[in-house]
Scaffold this motif. Structure first.
Motif, PDB file in Angstrom:
ATOM      1  N   ASP A 131      18.660  54.688  58.405  1.00  0.00           N
ATOM      2  CA  ASP A 131      18.469  55.184  59.775  1.00  0.00           C
ATOM      3  C   ASP A 131      19.324  54.304  60.690  1.00  0.00           C
ATOM      4  O   ASP A 131      18.839  53.366  61.310  1.00  0.00           O
ATOM      5  CB  ASP A 131      16.991  55.130  60.177  1.00  0.00           C
TER       6      ASP A 131
ATOM      7  N   LEU B 250      20.826  54.726  63.517  1.00  0.00           N
ATOM      8  CA  LEU B 250      20.409  54.682  64.935  1.00  0.00           C
ATOM      9  C   LEU B 250      18.911  54.985  64.999  1.00  0.00           C
ATOM     10  O   LEU B 250      18.516  56.135  64.968  1.00  0.00           O
ATOM     11  CB  LEU B 250      21.194  55.715  65.760  1.00  0.00           C
ATOM     12  N   ARG B 251      18.004  53.970  65.087  1.00  0.00           N
ATOM     13  CA  ARG B 251      18.366  52.578  65.056  1.00  0.00           C
ATOM     14  C   ARG B 251      17.415  51.778  64.175  1.00  0.00           C
ATOM     15  O   ARG B 251      17.521  50.576  64.096  1.00  0.00           O
ATOM     16  CB  ARG B 251      18.296  51.974  66.476  1.00  0.00           C
ATOM     17  N   ALA B 252      16.462  52.475  63.531  1.00  0.00           N
ATOM     18  CA  ALA B 252      15.391  51.732  62.845  1.00  0.00           C
ATOM     19  C   ALA B 252      15.935  50.772  61.768  1.00  0.00           C
ATOM     20  O   ALA B 252      15.505  49.613  61.684  1.00  0.00           O
ATOM     21  CB  ALA B 252      14.363  52.684  62.257  1.00  0.00           C
TER      22      ALA B 252
ATOM     23  N   GLU C 254       9.343  52.980  69.236  1.00  0.00           N
ATOM     24  CA  GLU C 254       9.704  53.952  70.265  1.00  0.00           C
ATOM     25  C   GLU C 254       9.156  55.320  69.922  1.00  0.00           C
ATOM     26  O   GLU C 254       8.818  55.591  68.773  1.00  0.00           O
ATOM     27  CB  GLU C 254      11.229  54.020  70.401  1.00  0.00           C
TER      28      GLU C 254
ATOM     29  N   GLY D  91      13.015  57.671  71.342  1.00  0.00           N
ATOM     30  CA  GLY D  91      13.980  56.682  71.835  1.00  0.00           C
ATOM     31  C   GLY D  91      13.432  55.725  72.878  1.00  0.00           C
ATOM     32  O   GLY D  91      14.024  54.683  73.154  1.00  0.00           O
TER      33      GLY D  91
ATOM     34  N   ASN E 242      12.966  49.766  70.417  1.00  0.00           N
ATOM     35  CA  ASN E 242      13.686  49.864  69.143  1.00  0.00           C
ATOM     36  C   ASN E 242      15.163  49.528  69.309  1.00  0.00           C
ATOM     37  O   ASN E 242      15.977  49.942  68.500  1.00  0.00           O
ATOM     38  CB  ASN E 242      13.502  51.286  68.574  1.00  0.00           C
TER      39      ASN E 242
ATOM     40  N   THR F 178      10.335  57.090  65.578  1.00  0.00           N
ATOM     41  CA  THR F 178      10.253  58.554  65.476  1.00  0.00           C
ATOM     42  C   THR F 178      10.559  59.066  64.064  1.00  0.00           C
ATOM     43  O   THR F 178       9.876  59.950  63.558  1.00  0.00           O
ATOM     44  CB  THR F 178      11.248  59.201  66.469  1.00  0.00           C
ATOM     45  N   ASN F 179      11.610  58.525  63.446  1.00  0.00           N
ATOM     46  CA  ASN F 179      12.019  59.055  62.134  1.00  0.00           C
ATOM     47  C   ASN F 179      12.102  57.992  61.041  1.00  0.00           C
ATOM     48  O   ASN F 179      11.723  58.237  59.899  1.00  0.00           O
ATOM     49  CB  ASN F 179      13.402  59.718  62.250  1.00  0.00           C
ATOM     50  N   GLY F 180      12.627  56.813  61.420  1.00  0.00           N
ATOM     51  CA  GLY F 180      12.933  55.794  60.411  1.00  0.00           C
ATOM     52  C   GLY F 180      11.717  55.324  59.633  1.00  0.00           C
ATOM     53  O   GLY F 180      11.704  55.318  58.393  1.00  0.00           O
TER      54      GLY F 180
ATOM     55  N   TYR G  13      22.731  62.450  68.171  1.00  0.00           N
ATOM     56  CA  TYR G  13      21.860  61.370  68.655  1.00  0.00           C
ATOM     57  C   TYR G  13      22.456  60.767  69.934  1.00  0.00           C
ATOM     58  O   TYR G  13      21.755  60.594  70.934  1.00  0.00           O
ATOM     59  CB  TYR G  13      21.717  60.297  67.569  1.00  0.00           C
TER      60      TYR G  13
HETATM   61  C1  MLT Z   1      14.105  56.718  64.673  1.00  0.00           C
HETATM   62  O1  MLT Z   1      13.311  56.189  63.912  1.00  0.00           O
HETATM   63  O2  MLT Z   1      14.187  57.913  64.821  1.00  0.00           O
HETATM   64  C2  MLT Z   1      15.078  55.933  65.492  1.00  0.00           C
HETATM   65  O3  MLT Z   1      15.019  54.633  65.159  1.00  0.00           O
HETATM   66  C3  MLT Z   1      14.971  56.289  66.935  1.00  0.00           C
HETATM   67  C4  MLT Z   1      15.595  55.273  67.859  1.00  0.00           C
HETATM   68  O4  MLT Z   1      16.757  54.975  67.742  1.00  0.00           O
HETATM   69  O5  MLT Z   1      14.927  54.709  68.717  1.00  0.00           O
END
Ligand code: MLT
Length: 237
Positions: free
Chosen positions: A21, A23-25, A66, A69, A79, A99-101, A198
């Motif tokens: 991930d 951006l940015r996890a 986050e 974001g 994050n 959110t995703n990572g 993103y």
């Molecule tokens: C995520 O987990 O989706 C990202 O890390 C979102 C972010 O960059 O803040």
């Protein structure tokens, strides 16, 4: 090779899973461990984060993460990897909710081993992957189930290096796509990532500095590895 979130958890059984991930996890976890954080506990949601934090001494952990974001209200950190300085994170355990990572990490749970990859730690990651005997599954976190260019590009870079630039024919389609993407954009990763969905979607929330930072190659010889729910540096003492 497994792209985005469209995999069955069983697919990773017995494999080394690399969660990407960019951006940015991933970049945040790598930076936190590089700057001396004791560990990172990835959680899938705010409920899990508060349950875990209740059992810890508040001077020893930071509640971080986050939603879409934006830093979660009441948390210590958001994050942005640039916020994870040594002054803030040294000797702390980071409870991270993204959110995703962090959700992708949770979903990789059946893998033999889970490691975290990004451009920042590419060399450290490759050193490890070249030595493992299991198959490797690359899990691109993406965004809410959709593919993200920056993750696929990083996966392509990993595949390119692992295969010495000669992709065998019998790999999965996802690996071919990622490899091709890296061949096309690998010469200027930062420029390509700056045109990603993103970067456009979060342009008012995530700084260009964050994006440039996450696109740097081999800044840190750190390999986050998950053991019993906590991520720490594979190469750390
Ligand atoms: C995520 O987990 O989706 C990202 O890390 C979102 C972010 O960059 O803040």
């Amino acid at each position: 090779f497994i792209s985005s979130q469209s995999f069955q958890e069983e697919d990773l059984r017995g494999k080394t899973a690399v969660v990407v991930d960019v951006l940015r996890a991933s970049s945040t976890m790598i930076t936190a461990l590089y700057n001396g954080a004791k560990g990172v506990i990835p959680v899938a949601d705010m409920g899990d984060a508060s349950k875990i934090s209740q059992n810890l001494d508040s001077s020893h952990y930071l509640l971080s993460g986050e939603k879409d974001g934006v830093k979660i209200e009441g948390y210590d950190l958001g994050n942005s990897p640039l916020d994870y300085s040594r002054e803030k994170v040294e000797k702390k355990t980071i409870i991270l909710n993204t959110t995703n990572g962090t959700k992708a990490i949770k979903r990789a749970g059946l893998a033999e081993e889970i490691v975290i990859g990004s451009f920042l730690n590419l060399e450290a990651l490759l050193d490890h992957l070249q030595a493992v005997e299991t198959d490797i599954g690359l899990v691109c976190a993406g965004w809410k189930g959709r593919l993200a260019l920056e993750d696929l590009l990083c996966a392509g870079n990993i595949i390119y290096e692992l295969t010495g630039g000669n992709l065998p024919e019998n790999v999965q389609d996802g690996a071919k796509v990622a490899f091709g993407l890296f061949e096309k954009f690998g010469d200027d990763i930062e420029q390509a990532v700056k045109t990603s969905n993103y970067a456009v979607r979060l342009k008012d929330i995530v700084s260009e500095e964050d994006i440039s930072y996450c696109c740097q190659l081999n800044r840190m010889h750190v390999l986050p590895v998950m053991k019993e729910g906590i991520i720490s540096d594979f190469y750390g003492k």
